[in-house]
Design a protein around this motif. Structure first.
Motif, mmCIF file in Angstrom:
data_model
loop_
_atom_site.group_PDB
_atom_site.id
_atom_site.type_symbol
_atom_site.label_atom_id
_atom_site.label_comp_id
_atom_site.label_asym_id
_atom_site.label_seq_id
_atom_site.Cartn_x
_atom_site.Cartn_y
_atom_site.Cartn_z
ATOM 1 N N LEU A 296 -0.363 67.484 -6.686
ATOM 2 C CA LEU A 296 -0.919 66.154 -6.861
ATOM 3 C C LEU A 296 -0.091 65.196 -6.019
ATOM 4 C CD1 LEU A 296 -0.868 67.421 -10.159
ATOM 5 C CD2 LEU A 296 -2.597 65.619 -10.147
ATOM 6 N N GLN A 297 -0.696 64.662 -4.972
ATOM 7 C CA GLN A 297 -0.048 63.645 -4.153
ATOM 8 C C GLN A 297 -0.641 62.303 -4.567
ATOM 9 O OE1 GLN A 297 -1.002 65.595 -0.268
ATOM 10 N NE2 GLN A 297 1.202 65.498 0.061
ATOM 11 N N ILE A 298 0.217 61.406 -5.037
ATOM 12 C CA ILE A 298 -0.261 60.167 -5.631
ATOM 13 C C ILE A 298 0.109 58.980 -4.745
ATOM 14 C CG2 ILE A 298 -0.236 58.703 -7.680
ATOM 15 C CD1 ILE A 298 0.670 61.157 -9.278
ATOM 16 N N GLN A 299 -0.906 58.211 -4.412
ATOM 17 C CA GLN A 299 -0.706 57.000 -3.619
ATOM 18 C C GLN A 299 -1.545 55.878 -4.229
ATOM 19 O OE1 GLN A 299 -2.572 56.476 0.344
ATOM 20 N NE2 GLN A 299 -0.480 56.294 1.147
ATOM 21 N N VAL B 161 4.121 67.322 -8.246
ATOM 22 C CA VAL B 161 3.663 65.945 -8.085
ATOM 23 C C VAL B 161 4.526 65.245 -7.048
ATOM 24 C CG1 VAL B 161 3.218 63.744 -9.214
ATOM 25 C CG2 VAL B 161 2.902 65.876 -10.493
ATOM 26 N N THR B 162 3.890 64.642 -6.036
ATOM 27 C CA THR B 162 4.601 63.857 -5.027
ATOM 28 C C THR B 162 4.153 62.405 -5.107
ATOM 29 O OG1 THR B 162 4.751 65.737 -3.501
ATOM 30 C CG2 THR B 162 5.044 63.542 -2.560
ATOM 31 N N ASP B 163 5.115 61.505 -5.240
ATOM 32 C CA ASP B 163 4.848 60.075 -5.250
ATOM 33 C C ASP B 163 4.951 59.571 -3.808
ATOM 34 O OD1 ASP B 163 4.840 57.306 -5.472
ATOM 35 O OD2 ASP B 163 6.087 57.279 -7.269
ATOM 36 N N LEU B 164 3.808 59.401 -3.153
ATOM 37 C CA LEU B 164 3.806 59.024 -1.741
ATOM 38 C C LEU B 164 4.270 57.590 -1.510
ATOM 39 C CD1 LEU B 164 0.509 60.744 -0.541
ATOM 40 C CD2 LEU B 164 2.856 61.516 -0.160
ATOM 41 N N ASP B 165 4.039 56.724 -2.478
ATOM 42 C CA ASP B 165 4.531 55.353 -2.327
ATOM 43 C C ASP B 165 6.057 55.323 -2.385
ATOM 44 O OD1 ASP B 165 1.991 54.026 -2.098
ATOM 45 O OD2 ASP B 165 1.683 54.452 -4.211
ATOM 46 N N ALA B 166 6.634 56.171 -3.222
ATOM 47 C CA ALA B 166 8.093 56.275 -3.260
ATOM 48 C C ALA B 166 8.627 56.884 -1.972
ATOM 49 C CB ALA B 166 8.531 57.107 -4.465
ATOM 50 N N ASP C 63 7.610 52.016 -0.570
ATOM 51 C CA ASP C 63 6.701 50.890 -0.779
ATOM 52 C C ASP C 63 6.140 50.940 -2.198
ATOM 53 O OD1 ASP C 63 5.085 48.714 -0.335
ATOM 54 O OD2 ASP C 63 3.480 49.869 0.634
ATOM 55 N N GLY C 64 7.018 50.683 -3.180
ATOM 56 C CA GLY C 64 6.601 50.784 -4.568
ATOM 57 C C GLY C 64 6.708 52.214 -5.065
ATOM 58 N N ASP C 65 6.095 52.464 -6.223
ATOM 59 C CA ASP C 65 6.120 53.816 -6.762
ATOM 60 C C ASP C 65 5.004 53.980 -7.792
ATOM 61 O OD1 ASP C 65 7.034 53.231 -9.566
ATOM 62 O OD2 ASP C 65 8.845 52.551 -8.533
ATOM 63 N N ASN C 66 4.835 55.221 -8.214
ATOM 64 C CA ASN C 66 3.865 55.581 -9.251
ATOM 65 C C ASN C 66 4.587 56.236 -10.420
ATOM 66 O OD1 ASN C 66 1.040 55.189 -7.790
ATOM 67 N ND2 ASN C 66 2.423 56.155 -6.313
ATOM 68 N N ALA C 67 5.782 55.730 -10.716
ATOM 69 C CA ALA C 67 6.646 56.368 -11.699
ATOM 70 C C ALA C 67 5.987 56.484 -13.070
ATOM 71 C CB ALA C 67 7.967 55.618 -11.804
#
Length: 247
Positions: free
Chosen positions: A7-10, A49-54, A58-62
């Motif tokens: 899951l790559q999250i942006q 899970v990869t947090d692409l914004d992190a 440029d922000g995060d999806n924590a």
């Protein structure tokens, strides 16, 4: 062998990237938590899970990632933005089953090694290989070290896993093959998770019988429904060995 749905999250959505380009994602699903739970319902025993914004800084999806950890009911491997002691400590406390270092594992090897010693069996490193060379920063910059040298730089470090991505295979380039992964997996005693290789269930079967391949990460092939997750998980499980019959 373990299958890891990716899951790559942006910006709160499940996406995948073409050639590592953060600016042109393909959006697959608007609710990453719902997608994560669907993967588990299909048989996933781990999630990546990869947090692409992190990654981009440029922000995060924590909060979303933490919700996945709390609700999934399976171990979750987390990557993206691991650039400080505070970030690593926070994800360890949040219950991440594994914390993955990418570019920092190349550029700050001593620091990553120290974190692995502080958190035995929690830390994984991830290396992207393109045309035989290690690349970082979203595949934009090459480094002087060979993949073999980089792998050996972590000899003796108590890593939980080493994730190796074959970009040539991921991009369907003519040079792609399973030979690179076979060769690199022989260079380390750390369990290797292969990424970028699976485009069919047959690829899962091939990886299962390759020495030192402990896992396979699957992303786009699941979202495009080219690979059925339940079937891939079943294929990856150890097959019962034949037992000799004695009279």
């Amino acid at each position: 062998m373990i299958v890891y749905p990716m899951l790559q999250i942006q910006q709160g959505r499940c996406v995948s990237l073409s050639r590592g380009e953060l600016d042109t994602p393909t959006v697959w699903h608007g609710d990453p938590v719902e997608k994560a739970l669907s993967f588990v319902a299909e048989g996933a025993e781990w999630l990546h899970v990869t947090d692409l914004d992190a990654v981009a800084g440029d922000g995060d999806n924590a909060e979303i990632v933490q919700s996945i950890i709390r609700q999934a009911g399976v171990p979750v491997q987390v990557s993206g933005g691991m650039r400080s002691d505070e970030a690593v400590d926070a994800w360890a406390e949040a219950g991440a089953a594994r914390i993955v270092f990418g570019t920092t594992a190349v550029s700050f090897r001593d620091w990553v090694s120290a974190k692995a010693r502080a958190y035995p069996d929690l830390i994984a490193v991830s290396f992207d290989i393109w045309q035989g060379k290690v690349v970082v920063d979203g595949w934009k910059r090459g480094v002087m070290m060979t993949p073999e040298d980089l792998i050996h730089a972590y000899d003796g470090v108590p890593l939980a896993a080493m994730i190796l991505t074959d970009i040539d295979r991921d991009l369907d380039l003519p040079e792609s093959s399973f030979a690179l992964m076979t060769r690199l997996a022989e260079e380390t005693r750390t369990p290797v998770i292969a990424s970028g290789l699976v485009k069919s269930v047959d690829d899962v079967s091939t990886l299962k019988y390759m020495p030192n391949i402990a896992g396979a990460m699957i992303g786009r092939a699941l979202y495009e429904k080219v690979v059925d997750l339940g079937e891939a998980v079943a294929v990856a499980r150890p097959a019962p060995e034949p037992v000799a019959q004695f009279r």
